[in-house]
Design a protein around this motif. Structure first.
Motif, PDB file in Angstrom:
ATOM      1  N   ASP A 182       0.868  -1.247   0.027  1.00  0.00           N
ATOM      2  CA  ASP A 182       0.099   0.066  -0.054  1.00  0.00           C
ATOM      3  C   ASP A 182       0.883   1.200  -0.015  1.00  0.00           C
ATOM      4  O   ASP A 182       1.650   1.402   0.989  1.00  0.00           O
ATOM      5  CB  ASP A 182      -0.890   0.063   1.135  1.00  0.00           C
ATOM      6  CG  ASP A 182      -2.058   0.886   1.192  1.00  0.00           C
ATOM      7  OD1 ASP A 182      -1.812   2.040   0.608  1.00  0.00           O
ATOM      8  OD2 ASP A 182      -2.950   0.792   1.607  1.00  0.00           O
ATOM      9  N   THR A 183       0.621   1.867  -1.093  1.00  0.00           N
ATOM     10  CA  THR A 183       1.706   3.108  -1.195  1.00  0.00           C
ATOM     11  C   THR A 183       1.380   4.176  -0.173  1.00  0.00           C
ATOM     12  O   THR A 183       2.269   4.902   0.332  1.00  0.00           O
ATOM     13  CB  THR A 183       1.548   3.908  -2.536  1.00  0.00           C
ATOM     14  OG1 THR A 183       0.161   4.258  -2.669  1.00  0.00           O
ATOM     15  CG2 THR A 183       1.935   2.864  -3.567  1.00  0.00           C
ATOM     16  N   ALA A 184       0.189   4.238   0.226  1.00  0.00           N
ATOM     17  CA  ALA A 184      -0.089   5.487   1.466  1.00  0.00           C
ATOM     18  C   ALA A 184       0.268   4.860   2.848  1.00  0.00           C
ATOM     19  O   ALA A 184       0.941   5.607   3.294  1.00  0.00           O
ATOM     20  CB  ALA A 184      -1.712   5.494   1.288  1.00  0.00           C
ATOM     21  N   ALA A 185       0.381   3.900   3.103  1.00  0.00           N
ATOM     22  CA  ALA A 185       0.923   3.142   4.289  1.00  0.00           C
ATOM     23  C   ALA A 185       2.243   2.800   4.346  1.00  0.00           C
ATOM     24  O   ALA A 185       2.892   2.719   5.234  1.00  0.00           O
ATOM     25  CB  ALA A 185      -0.004   2.020   4.796  1.00  0.00           C
ATOM     26  N   GLU A 186       2.776   2.691   3.139  1.00  0.00           N
ATOM     27  CA  GLU A 186       4.065   2.411   2.773  1.00  0.00           C
ATOM     28  C   GLU A 186       4.197   0.965   3.586  1.00  0.00           C
ATOM     29  O   GLU A 186       5.551   0.835   4.247  1.00  0.00           O
ATOM     30  CB  GLU A 186       4.983   3.283   3.117  1.00  0.00           C
ATOM     31  CG  GLU A 186       4.974   4.322   2.404  1.00  0.00           C
ATOM     32  CD  GLU A 186       6.201   5.536   2.497  1.00  0.00           C
ATOM     33  OE1 GLU A 186       7.023   5.316   3.492  1.00  0.00           O
ATOM     34  OE2 GLU A 186       6.295   6.567   1.958  1.00  0.00           O
ATOM     35  N   GLY A 187       3.237  -0.084   3.503  1.00  0.00           N
ATOM     36  CA  GLY A 187       3.700  -1.338   4.137  1.00  0.00           C
ATOM     37  C   GLY A 187       3.011  -2.326   3.566  1.00  0.00           C
ATOM     38  O   GLY A 187       2.434  -2.212   2.420  1.00  0.00           O
ATOM     39  N   TRP A 188       3.447  -3.597   3.876  1.00  0.00           N
ATOM     40  CA  TRP A 188       3.185  -4.907   3.102  1.00  0.00           C
ATOM     41  C   TRP A 188       2.274  -5.710   4.030  1.00  0.00           C
ATOM     42  O   TRP A 188       2.323  -5.768   5.060  1.00  0.00           O
ATOM     43  CB  TRP A 188       4.512  -5.817   2.889  1.00  0.00           C
ATOM     44  CG  TRP A 188       5.237  -5.023   1.760  1.00  0.00           C
ATOM     45  CD1 TRP A 188       6.343  -4.321   1.878  1.00  0.00           C
ATOM     46  CD2 TRP A 188       5.253  -5.502   0.583  1.00  0.00           C
ATOM     47  NE1 TRP A 188       7.024  -3.939   0.622  1.00  0.00           N
ATOM     48  CE2 TRP A 188       6.427  -4.665  -0.344  1.00  0.00           C
ATOM     49  CE3 TRP A 188       4.617  -6.325  -0.348  1.00  0.00           C
ATOM     50  CZ2 TRP A 188       6.622  -4.700  -1.532  1.00  0.00           C
ATOM     51  CZ3 TRP A 188       4.974  -6.567  -1.835  1.00  0.00           C
ATOM     52  CH2 TRP A 188       5.799  -5.623  -2.311  1.00  0.00           C
ATOM     53  N   LEU A 189       1.497  -6.455   3.371  1.00  0.00           N
ATOM     54  CA  LEU A 189       0.392  -7.403   3.941  1.00  0.00           C
ATOM     55  C   LEU A 189       0.621  -8.648   3.074  1.00  0.00           C
ATOM     56  O   LEU A 189       0.604  -8.702   1.956  1.00  0.00           O
ATOM     57  CB  LEU A 189      -0.787  -7.012   4.083  1.00  0.00           C
ATOM     58  CG  LEU A 189      -1.208  -5.738   4.818  1.00  0.00           C
ATOM     59  CD1 LEU A 189      -2.775  -5.403   4.608  1.00  0.00           C
ATOM     60  CD2 LEU A 189      -1.028  -5.818   6.246  1.00  0.00           C
ATOM     61  N   LEU A 190       0.682  -9.615   3.862  1.00  0.00           N
ATOM     62  CA  LEU A 190       0.144 -11.036   3.318  1.00  0.00           C
ATOM     63  C   LEU A 190      -1.285 -11.204   3.432  1.00  0.00           C
ATOM     64  O   LEU A 190      -1.818 -11.487   4.449  1.00  0.00           O
ATOM     65  CB  LEU A 190       1.006 -12.273   3.929  1.00  0.00           C
ATOM     66  CG  LEU A 190       0.816 -13.481   3.288  1.00  0.00           C
ATOM     67  CD1 LEU A 190       1.880 -14.190   3.157  1.00  0.00           C
ATOM     68  CD2 LEU A 190      -0.302 -14.483   3.815  1.00  0.00           C
ATOM     69  N   LEU A 191      -1.805 -11.181   2.320  1.00  0.00           N
ATOM     70  CA  LEU A 191      -3.447 -11.139   2.275  1.00  0.00           C
ATOM     71  C   LEU A 191      -3.987 -12.593   2.232  1.00  0.00           C
ATOM     72  O   LEU A 191      -4.986 -12.951   2.828  1.00  0.00           O
ATOM     73  CB  LEU A 191      -3.887 -10.624   1.052  1.00  0.00           C
ATOM     74  CG  LEU A 191      -3.451  -8.903   0.903  1.00  0.00           C
ATOM     75  CD1 LEU A 191      -4.058  -8.326  -0.390  1.00  0.00           C
ATOM     76  CD2 LEU A 191      -4.331  -8.329   2.190  1.00  0.00           C
ATOM     77  N   ARG A 192      -3.243 -13.390   1.431  1.00  0.00           N
ATOM     78  CA  ARG A 192      -3.821 -14.616   1.211  1.00  0.00           C
ATOM     79  C   ARG A 192      -2.807 -15.964   0.944  1.00  0.00           C
ATOM     80  O   ARG A 192      -1.884 -15.682   0.525  1.00  0.00           O
ATOM     81  CB  ARG A 192      -4.762 -14.531  -0.104  1.00  0.00           C
ATOM     82  CG  ARG A 192      -5.724 -15.758  -0.240  1.00  0.00           C
ATOM     83  CD  ARG A 192      -6.362 -15.444  -1.570  1.00  0.00           C
ATOM     84  NE  ARG A 192      -7.474 -14.460  -1.349  1.00  0.00           N
ATOM     85  CZ  ARG A 192      -8.504 -14.118  -1.903  1.00  0.00           C
ATOM     86  NH1 ARG A 192      -8.930 -14.809  -2.810  1.00  0.00           N
ATOM     87  NH2 ARG A 192      -9.240 -13.327  -1.579  1.00  0.00           N
TER      88      ARG A 192
END
Length: 88
Positions: A75-85
């Protein structure tokens, strides 16, 4: 069958693509990128300084054994990564 997580992950990028990530204290090495796409944030949340993009990668990765399929999001706004699935 896939499972949805939404867990924060630490990701190392090479040539603009995820190369490795740490999820639940395990290092996963990306063997290949299966898909990549970008979505825009809702127009009312976009500003001049933040286009509000979300960048998705579906990757084949392994912590050392058999590979699995994982979906990562930056997410460019949060500058963070998530593992979604993750797929079994």
């Amino acid at each position: 069958m896939s499972r949805i997580y939404g867990d924060p992950v630490e990701v190392w990028v090479r040539d603009g693509e995820p190369a490795r990530f740490v999820w639940r204290d395990r290092l996963y090495v990306v063997r290949r990128v299966l898909d990549h796409w970008v979505t825009s944030r809702e127009w009312w949340k976009v500003s001049d300084t933040d286009p509000g993009e979300r960048r998705f990668w579906r990757v084949e990765a392994t912590p050392g054994g058999d590979p699995g399929t994982y979906e990562l999001r930056f997410d460019t706004a949060a500058e963070g990564w998530l593992l979604l699935r993750a797929w079994d």
